[in-house]
Design a protein around this motif. Structure first.
Motif, PDB file in Angstrom:
ATOM      1  N   GLY B  70      29.294 -40.483  56.700  1.00 42.03           N
ATOM      2  CA  GLY B  70      30.575 -40.120  57.114  1.00 42.03           C
ATOM      3  C   GLY B  70      30.423 -39.734  58.502  1.00 42.03           C
ATOM      4  O   GLY B  70      29.509 -39.257  59.093  1.00 42.03           O
ATOM      5  N   GLU B  71      31.532 -39.846  59.077  1.00 43.89           N
ATOM      6  CA  GLU B  71      31.688 -39.583  60.674  1.00 43.89           C
ATOM      7  C   GLU B  71      32.006 -37.950  60.872  1.00 43.89           C
ATOM      8  O   GLU B  71      32.029 -37.591  62.094  1.00 43.89           O
ATOM      9  N   GLY B  72      32.597 -37.279  59.722  1.00 49.94           N
ATOM     10  CA  GLY B  72      32.962 -36.124  59.902  1.00 49.94           C
ATOM     11  C   GLY B  72      34.597 -35.992  60.463  1.00 49.94           C
ATOM     12  O   GLY B  72      35.004 -35.032  61.033  1.00 49.94           O
ATOM     13  N   LYS B  73      35.072 -36.889  59.581  1.00 50.00           N
ATOM     14  CA  LYS B  73      36.877 -36.534  59.728  1.00 50.00           C
ATOM     15  C   LYS B  73      37.267 -35.453  59.075  1.00 50.00           C
ATOM     16  O   LYS B  73      38.050 -34.750  59.841  1.00 50.00           O
ATOM     17  N   THR B  74      36.725 -34.936  58.305  1.00 47.59           N
ATOM     18  CA  THR B  74      37.511 -33.552  57.606  1.00 47.59           C
ATOM     19  C   THR B  74      37.278 -32.725  58.718  1.00 47.59           C
ATOM     20  O   THR B  74      38.139 -31.721  58.827  1.00 47.59           O
ATOM     21  N   THR B  75      35.702 -32.396  59.196  1.00 49.80           N
ATOM     22  CA  THR B  75      35.532 -31.143  60.190  1.00 49.80           C
ATOM     23  C   THR B  75      36.208 -31.561  61.361  1.00 49.80           C
ATOM     24  O   THR B  75      36.882 -30.551  62.033  1.00 49.80           O
ATOM     25  N   ALA B  92      49.081 -26.937  61.871  1.00 45.75           N
ATOM     26  CA  ALA B  92      48.545 -27.016  60.321  1.00 45.75           C
ATOM     27  C   ALA B  92      48.061 -28.266  60.034  1.00 45.75           C
ATOM     28  O   ALA B  92      48.170 -29.397  60.775  1.00 45.75           O
ATOM     29  N   ILE B  93      47.287 -28.281  59.144  1.00 43.60           N
ATOM     30  CA  ILE B  93      46.340 -29.529  58.518  1.00 43.60           C
ATOM     31  C   ILE B  93      46.801 -29.966  57.390  1.00 43.60           C
ATOM     32  O   ILE B  93      47.349 -28.981  56.478  1.00 43.60           O
ATOM     33  N   ALA B  94      46.518 -31.214  56.678  1.00 35.03           N
ATOM     34  CA  ALA B  94      46.589 -31.620  55.386  1.00 35.03           C
ATOM     35  C   ALA B  94      45.521 -32.467  55.272  1.00 35.03           C
ATOM     36  O   ALA B  94      45.155 -33.498  55.942  1.00 35.03           O
ATOM     37  N   ILE B  95      44.648 -32.166  54.132  1.00 35.32           N
ATOM     38  CA  ILE B  95      43.761 -32.905  53.726  1.00 35.32           C
ATOM     39  C   ILE B  95      43.637 -33.190  52.196  1.00 35.32           C
ATOM     40  O   ILE B  95      44.570 -32.611  51.601  1.00 35.32           O
ATOM     41  N   ARG B  96      42.627 -33.962  51.801  1.00 38.36           N
ATOM     42  CA  ARG B  96      42.783 -34.373  50.490  1.00 38.36           C
ATOM     43  C   ARG B  96      42.058 -33.308  49.468  1.00 38.36           C
ATOM     44  O   ARG B  96      41.175 -32.532  50.089  1.00 38.36           O
ATOM     45  N   GLN B  97      42.329 -33.225  48.318  1.00 39.42           N
ATOM     46  CA  GLN B  97      41.465 -32.563  47.418  1.00 39.42           C
ATOM     47  C   GLN B  97      40.125 -32.963  47.170  1.00 39.42           C
ATOM     48  O   GLN B  97      40.296 -34.050  46.521  1.00 39.42           O
ATOM     49  N   ALA B 110      33.578 -30.849  49.886  1.00 34.51           N
ATOM     50  CA  ALA B 110      34.155 -31.643  50.851  1.00 34.51           C
ATOM     51  C   ALA B 110      35.098 -30.857  51.402  1.00 34.51           C
ATOM     52  O   ALA B 110      36.500 -31.091  51.387  1.00 34.51           O
ATOM     53  N   ALA B 111      34.871 -29.667  51.953  1.00 39.56           N
ATOM     54  CA  ALA B 111      36.087 -28.739  52.562  1.00 39.56           C
ATOM     55  C   ALA B 111      35.950 -28.738  54.082  1.00 39.56           C
ATOM     56  O   ALA B 111      36.251 -27.826  54.741  1.00 39.56           O
ATOM     57  N   GLY B 112      35.261 -29.802  54.667  1.00 39.12           N
ATOM     58  CA  GLY B 112      34.824 -29.705  56.195  1.00 39.12           C
ATOM     59  C   GLY B 112      33.383 -29.010  56.265  1.00 39.12           C
ATOM     60  O   GLY B 112      32.826 -28.965  54.976  1.00 39.12           O
ATOM     61  N   GLY B 113      33.103 -28.366  57.232  1.00 36.58           N
ATOM     62  CA  GLY B 113      31.872 -27.817  57.331  1.00 36.58           C
ATOM     63  C   GLY B 113      31.624 -27.010  58.778  1.00 36.58           C
ATOM     64  O   GLY B 113      32.355 -26.961  59.626  1.00 36.58           O
ATOM     65  N   GLY B 114      30.465 -26.261  58.634  1.00 32.33           N
ATOM     66  CA  GLY B 114      30.304 -25.214  59.757  1.00 32.33           C
ATOM     67  C   GLY B 114      31.341 -24.367  60.046  1.00 32.33           C
ATOM     68  O   GLY B 114      32.114 -23.711  59.137  1.00 32.33           O
ATOM     69  N   ALA B 411      42.103 -45.488  75.841  1.00 35.54           N
ATOM     70  CA  ALA B 411      42.411 -44.555  74.618  1.00 35.54           C
ATOM     71  C   ALA B 411      42.324 -43.121  75.469  1.00 35.54           C
ATOM     72  O   ALA B 411      41.006 -43.139  76.314  1.00 35.54           O
ATOM     73  N   HIS B 412      42.728 -42.339  75.134  1.00 27.60           N
ATOM     74  CA  HIS B 412      42.290 -40.917  75.306  1.00 27.60           C
ATOM     75  C   HIS B 412      40.877 -40.694  74.654  1.00 27.60           C
ATOM     76  O   HIS B 412      40.466 -41.203  73.513  1.00 27.60           O
ATOM     77  N   VAL B 413      40.135 -39.612  75.217  1.00 25.20           N
ATOM     78  CA  VAL B 413      38.981 -39.395  74.570  1.00 25.20           C
ATOM     79  C   VAL B 413      38.309 -37.794  74.993  1.00 25.20           C
ATOM     80  O   VAL B 413      38.730 -37.399  75.986  1.00 25.20           O
ATOM     81  N   ALA B 414      37.671 -37.302  73.984  1.00 27.12           N
ATOM     82  CA  ALA B 414      37.352 -35.953  74.110  1.00 27.12           C
ATOM     83  C   ALA B 414      35.973 -35.867  73.345  1.00 27.12           C
ATOM     84  O   ALA B 414      35.815 -36.243  72.246  1.00 27.12           O
ATOM     85  N   ILE B 415      34.995 -34.796  73.816  1.00 25.75           N
ATOM     86  CA  ILE B 415      33.915 -34.603  72.916  1.00 25.75           C
ATOM     87  C   ILE B 415      34.249 -33.304  72.137  1.00 25.75           C
ATOM     88  O   ILE B 415      34.721 -32.373  72.861  1.00 25.75           O
ATOM     89  N   SER B 416      33.947 -33.154  71.025  1.00 25.95           N
ATOM     90  CA  SER B 416      34.477 -32.084  70.076  1.00 25.95           C
ATOM     91  C   SER B 416      33.141 -31.363  69.593  1.00 25.95           C
ATOM     92  O   SER B 416      32.415 -32.083  68.737  1.00 25.95           O
ATOM     93  N   SER B 417      33.170 -30.197  69.875  1.00 19.10           N
ATOM     94  CA  SER B 417      31.881 -29.342  69.281  1.00 19.10           C
ATOM     95  C   SER B 417      32.544 -28.281  68.240  1.00 19.10           C
ATOM     96  O   SER B 417      32.039 -27.147  68.103  1.00 19.10           O
ATOM     97  N   HIS B 418      33.507 -28.771  67.551  1.00 21.16           N
ATOM     98  CA  HIS B 418      34.206 -27.864  66.471  1.00 21.16           C
ATOM     99  C   HIS B 418      33.264 -27.373  65.333  1.00 21.16           C
ATOM    100  O   HIS B 418      33.206 -26.223  64.814  1.00 21.16           O
ATOM    101  N   PHE B 419      32.157 -28.069  64.847  1.00 15.71           N
ATOM    102  CA  PHE B 419      31.278 -27.630  63.860  1.00 15.71           C
ATOM    103  C   PHE B 419      30.613 -26.751  64.243  1.00 15.71           C
ATOM    104  O   PHE B 419      30.441 -25.522  63.392  1.00 15.71           O
ATOM    105  N   THR B 420      29.876 -26.498  65.671  1.00 16.03           N
ATOM    106  CA  THR B 420      29.431 -25.249  65.973  1.00 16.03           C
ATOM    107  C   THR B 420      30.207 -24.126  66.685  1.00 16.03           C
ATOM    108  O   THR B 420      29.756 -22.950  66.439  1.00 16.03           O
TER     109      THR B 420
END
Lengths: 565, 565
Positions: B70-75, B92-97, B110-114, B411-420
Motif C-alpha cells: 500500500g502507498e499509505g492512503k489512509t495515513t 473532517a475525514i471519512a474512511i472505510r471500516q 487499518a486505522a492509519g498509523g503513526g 499538478a500540485h505537489v507536497a511532501i508529507s511527513s504526517h506519519f512521524t
C-alpha cells in the motif's frame, strides 16, 4: 378489553434515561458505557465497586415442563421484577439475550410480552450490543485456524476426522447443518465434512455465560477441546494459539447489558446459551452485578425445572459459588391440561378450542408434572413458589386446582396477571417470593464433584427425571470413560434431551414412570466446563418455516420497524 | 528517533469526549448516539439538520498503483485532515471500516498509523458499532430464505443452478470458498454447490455504502438479483419477501460512525466494500453529513486512481450527485521505484535492501505510472495534488524527482511527513489541497448513462488503464447483452482486476502499453447499482497465513489488548 400488541406497548413506553436505571442500581456512571439510547454495557469492575453493598436475594424462575408455546417464564421474570418494585422492594431482573435466528423464523422476539416486557423490542431482539455477533466471530476464527492448521502442514498432528468444532451463524438455515468444506483447488483447503450450528449453540456462548472474570474467560477459551491427535491426545484452542485473539474479540461482550422493562425495572440482558446441549442460563457476571444492584435479583433459567433449573443449580451455581434463595415455578392452566395427555399443541397453529373450555379435571390430570417439578426444586434445598401465569381464557376453578396442589405440596403459590396488568398484576406473586426468600433454606447441589460422570447422569435421570435408570450406548460409555481418564471426571453433566417431557420422549406427558433414559452420545465442553449427553435427536441449527416471520418484518414510511412480535 | 508502535500511540492518546467532536461538526447532540466511549452513531436526520450550513470542499484521496504494502492512503487521509486543521481550516475525514478478517490475518488493522491514525485502534479494528456484523446477518438471512424457498416447494421457479447469492462471514477462511450445503437428510435442505465470501465482498455492503437514505436502502435491497427462473427472469430479494427484514437488520448500520484521530479531527468511519468486485469507497451518507460538518471533507477511495478513484467518480458520485473539488494522489519513493520493474515487493517479507538505497533514476524509471494516474484524475475534471508519503529511508533527490514530474504535469505537489509528525507534518500538503480546491474545476464523469455496457468498459480500459481495447469472453458478452435487454444497461461498470497494475496483469508495472483487457465474466449487482466485470482471478475470501496475526493477539494481565498492529 383488547390488549395492544407487544410492539405497540413497547413503542408507547416512555423509557427512562439509562443513566437513571444505572443510578437506581447503584452503579457509578464511570462503569457504564451507553450503546445507543436504550442499552448500556456495565463494566465488570462494578462487581468490586459494589462489593460493600449487601447481596440481594437470588430468585430463579423456572417452569413445569412446557408446551411448545412455552409457559411464559420470561414474562413472569419481568412481571415479578416489576411486582417486587410495586410492593416497595428494590428488584432487578436478569434474562438471556434472544437469538436473532428465531426472531426471523417462527418464534418472533423473546423480550417478554404485554405489560411485562423489556423495551425497546427492536433493540433486545436485534443486535443489542453485538454480543451474539462477537460469539459468532470468535467461534469462527477458531474454526478458520483449525482448517488453516490442517492446510499448513498440521504440525500438531490433528486427526481431521476427530474435529468436533463446527462453525456458527445466528440464522435459521437448515442447509448449513451438513456441509462439505474445502472443495475447489488445493489452494482452497482440505475437504472435510462439517456444518454450522446456530450461535446460541456455540460452546463460546456457554463459556461467556459461565465466566466470572476476563481472566477466567481467557482460560476457559484456552481449554476448549476441538479434536484429538491420532494418539488420542486432546487438542485445545490454546494449542492452536487462538484463545488470545478469541478473548480479544469477546472482551466487550463479557460486560453485561443493562436495559429496562416497560415499568423501568433494571434488566440485565446477557448471553443466550442453548437450553439442551448447553446449560440455558443467562450470564454469571450479570447475576454477580445484579445481586449487588438490588434487594432481589430475579434470574431466568431455560425450559422446565428438570432442564434449566437443574443446570442453574448444578452447573451455573457451581461455577459462580452463588446460592439461590427461592425458585419460581411457572405453570399455566393450558400447560397442565396438556400434561393430561388429552391435547396436542403445535407451535404456529391455533390452540385446540376444547383446551380453552372450563375443565378443572384436566388440570388435575396433568398435575403430576407440577408435583415432580416442585420436588425437583426442593431436592436442591430451595423454596418453591408456584406462579400461575394467568390467561384471559382461564377459569377460577382451574386456578384453584393448581393452588390446592401447590398447597398440598407445601409450596407457596400465587396467580399472576402481569401480562395484562404489569407489576400490579404480579404483586401477589411478589409477596409470595418475599415470603419464600425469608424461609431458612440450605442450597444443596444434586451430586458432588467426586461422583463419576456416569453416576452424575444416573442421579439426574433417577432423582430429577423420574427414570428407572440409564442405558448408555457403547460409544457414549466409552467416551465417558475416556473423559474420566483424561481428567474431566469432576465436571458436572448437562443432559441434552427434549424439553417437552420429563423423559427423553416428547410424547410422554405428565410425570412418566417405568422408563429408562437412553444416552446415545457423550461430548465434552471442556471450556464451558461440562460434559453433555445426547439423548435423541438434538437440533443445533433450526430451519425456517414455509412462511417465516422475516417475510412480515419491514420498515414503514417513518422508518419504524413493523412486524416484530 | 524511534517511533512508538501504532498501538502505543493509540493507547497514549488522550481522546476528547465524542460529544465535543460532534459539537465541532455542528451535529446536535440529539442526533448522535454513543456506542461505547469511543464511537457514536450519527442519525441520517443530520443531513437535513445541517442543510443550512455551507457545503464543504470535497477532497478524495487516491494513489498511484500501489505495491502490495500500500502507498499509505489512509495515513495521508488522516494526516491531511489533521494538517488542514493545523493550518486553521475546519476539516473532517471519512474512511472505510476495516474488515475483521484481515485484522486477524496477515494485514493487521487499518486505522492509519503513526501519528496519523484513528483512535482507539481496538475499537475501529474490531466490532466498532457492529455494522459489519449487520451486513453479515442481512446477507445470510437472504441466503437462508433462498434455500428455504427451494426446500419448501420453489413456488417462484428459481433455477437452483442460477443462484449467485452466496453467504458471507468476516473471517479469513479459505475452506469456506467452495462448499456443498444441504447434505444430511431430506429435512436438511437441498444439496447445492456454493460458498462464502468475506463480508466486505457482500453486495449488501456495497448497497449500504451507496444508499442515500433509509428508503433508498430498502429499495436497493429489494432490487438484489439472487438468480433466475428457468425462463431467465430475474428473481429478486423483493420476490423472496426478504428485503424488509434485511432493511430492519441494517437500520442502525446505515447511520455513519463518528470517531476521532489522534489529534481530535472528526473521523467518519463507515462501510468497507471490496475494492475490486465492488466500488471500494466509504459510504455516501458519511460524506453527505461530513460535507456539512466541516469546510473540508477528506474521503478515501480504495487502491489506485484507476480503481477506487475511477469508481468514486463514476459510481459513488453518480449515486450521490456530489462533485469533488480536488483529488490527492499518494505516491511513495519505494512505490515508484517498484514501478521501474526492477524490484519485487512481497507482503509480509522484508523490503529488498537495494530498494532503500538512494536512486533517483529508479524513481524516474517508474514515473509513468504517476503520470498516467495524474491524467486519470484530470480526465474527470478534478485538480490533482500529488502527496509524497515520506519515509525515513527516502532521499531528498528522490523526492525532487517526484516533485519535478508533478510540476511538469501541472499538478500540485507536497511532501508529507504526517506519519512521524502528525498534522504539522502535513501542513504543506494541506496548503496545496486548499490551493487546488480554489481552482475552478468542472467535474466530468467518464461516460454517460446512455453508453452501452460494453462501451463503458471500453472507455475505462482505454482512457484510464491505457489498454488498446477489450476482449470479452463469449459468456461475458452474452451476459452483458442480457443485462442490456433486461433493463440494466444504464448502470455504471465496476471492473474487477488486480490493483497492483494499471493492466489486468500484476506483473506489468509502470504504465503498460500494447495490451488488451480480457474480460472473463460479467456479473450484476442490481441492488448496489453496477455491473461488474471479472478480469482474472478475483479472490473474494482470503485465507490465513502459516503464522496469522491472531496467534499474537491476546489480552495482558490488565485486560488490555496486545499484538494488534
Amino acid at each position: 378489553m383488547t390488549m395492544p400488541s407487544d410492539l405497540d406497548i413497547s413503542r408507547e413506553t416512555v423509557t427512562l434515561p439509562l443513566s437513571d436505571i444505572a443510578e437506581r442500581c447503584g452503579i457509578p456512571a464511570s462503569l457504564t458505557e451507553p450503546y445507543g439510547r436504550f442499552a448500556a454495557k456495565v463494566s465488570l469492575d462494578a462487581v468490586a465497586a459494589l462489593s460493600q453493598r449487601p447481596r440481594g436475594k437470588y430468585v430463579v424462575v423456572t417452569a413445569i415442563t412446557p408446551t411448545p408455546l412455552g409457559e411464559g417464564k420470561t414474562t413472569v421474570t419481568v412481571g415479578l421484577g416489576q411486582g417486587l418494585n410495586h410492593i416497595g422492594k428494590r428488584a432487578a431482573i436478569a434474562i438471556r439475550q434472544p437469538s436473532m435466528g428465531p426472531t426471523f423464523g417462527i418464534k418472533g422476539g423473546a423480550a417478554g410480552g404485554g405489560y411485562a416486557q423489556v423495551v425497546p423490542m427492536e433493540t433486545i431482539n436485534l443486535h443489542l450490543t453485538g454480543d451474539m455477533h462477537a460469539v459468532t466471530a470468535a467461534h469462527n476464527l477458531l474454526a478458520a485456524m483449525i482448517d488453516n492448521h490442517l492446510h499448513k502442514g498440521n504440525s500438531l498432528g490433528i486427526d481431521p476426522h476427530s474435529v468436533t468444532w463446527r462453525r456458527v451463524l445466528d440464522v435459521n438455515d437448515r442447509d448449513l447443518r451438513d456441509i462439505v468444506t474445502g472443495l475447489g483447488s488445493r489452494a482452497d483447503g482440505t475437504p472435510r465434512q462439517t456444518g454450522f450450528d446456530i450461535t446460541a449453540a456455540s460452546e463460546v456462548m456457554a463459556i461467556l455465560a459461565l465466566s466470572t472474570s476476563l481472566a477466567d474467560l481467557r482460560n476457559r477459551l484456552g481449554r476448549i477441546v476441538i479434536g484429538f491427535t491420532a494418539d488420542g491426545a486432546a487438542v485445545t484452542a490454546e494449542d492452536l494459539k487462538a484463545a488470545g485473539a478469541m478473548c480479544v474479540i469477546l472482551r466487550d461482550a463479557l460486560n453485561p447489558n443493562l436495559m429496562q422493562t416497560v415499568e423501568g425495572t433494571p434488566a440485565f440482558v446477557h448471553c443466550g446459551p442453548f437450553g439442551n446441549i448447553a446449560h440455558g442460563n443467562s450470564s454469571i457476571v450479570a447475576d454477580l452485578i445484579g445481586l449487588r444492584s438490588a434487594d432481589y435479583l430475579v434470574t431466568e433459567a431455560g425450559f422446565g425445572a428438570d432442564m434449566g433449573a437443574e443446570r442453574f443449580f448444578n452447573i451455573k451455581c457451581r461455577a459462580s459459588g452463588l446460592t439461590p434463595d427461592a425458585a419460581v415455578l411457572v405453570a399455566t392452566v393450558r400447560g397442565l391440561k396438556a400434561h393430561s395427555g388429552r391435547y396436542r399443541i403445535v407451535a404456529g397453529r391455533p390452540l385446540p378450542p376444547e383446551l380453552l373450555a372450563e375443565n378443572p379435571g384436566d388440570v388435575e390430570a396433568g398435575a403430576d408434572n407440577l408435583r415432580r417439578q416442585i420436588a425437583n426444586v426442593r431436592r436442591h434445598g430451595v423454596s418453591p413458589v408456584v406462579a400461575v401465569n394467568a390467561f384471559d381464557t382461564d377459569h377460577d376453578s382451574e386456578h384453584r386446582v393448581i393452588a390446592d396442589i401447590a398447597a398440598a405440596e407445601g409450596a407457596h403459590v400465587a396467580i399472576s396477571s402481569h401480562f395484562t396488568r404489569g407489576g400490579k398484576g404480579a404483586a401477589e406473586l411478589a409477596e409470595a417470593v418475599v415470603a419464600a426468600c425469608d424461609e431458612p433454606g440450605r442450597f444443596t447441589p444434586l451430586y458432588p464433584d467426586e461422583a463419576s460422570l456416569t453416576d452424575k447422569v444416573e442421579t439426574v435421570a433417577r432423582e430429577i427425571y423420574g427414570a428407572d435408570g440409564v442405558d448408555f450406548a457403547p460409544a457414549a460409555a466409552k467416551r465417558l470413560a475416556a473423559y474420566e481418564s483424561g481428567g474431566y471426571g469432576r465436571l458436572p453433566v448437562c443432559i441434552a434431551k427434549t424439553h417437552l417431557s420429563l423423559s427423553h420422549d416428547p410424547a410422554l406427558k405428565g410425570a412418566p414412570t417405568g422408563w429408562r433414559l437412553p444416552v446415545r452420545e457423550a461430548r465434552l465442553s471442556a471450556g464451558a466446563g461440562f460434559v453433555y449427553l445426547v439423548c435423541g435427536d438434538m437440533r443445533t441449527m433450526p430451519g425456517l418455516s414455509s412462511a417465516p416471520a422475516a417475510e412480515r418484518i419491514d420498515i414503514d414510511e417513518q422508518g419504524r420497524v413493523v412486524g416484530l412480535s
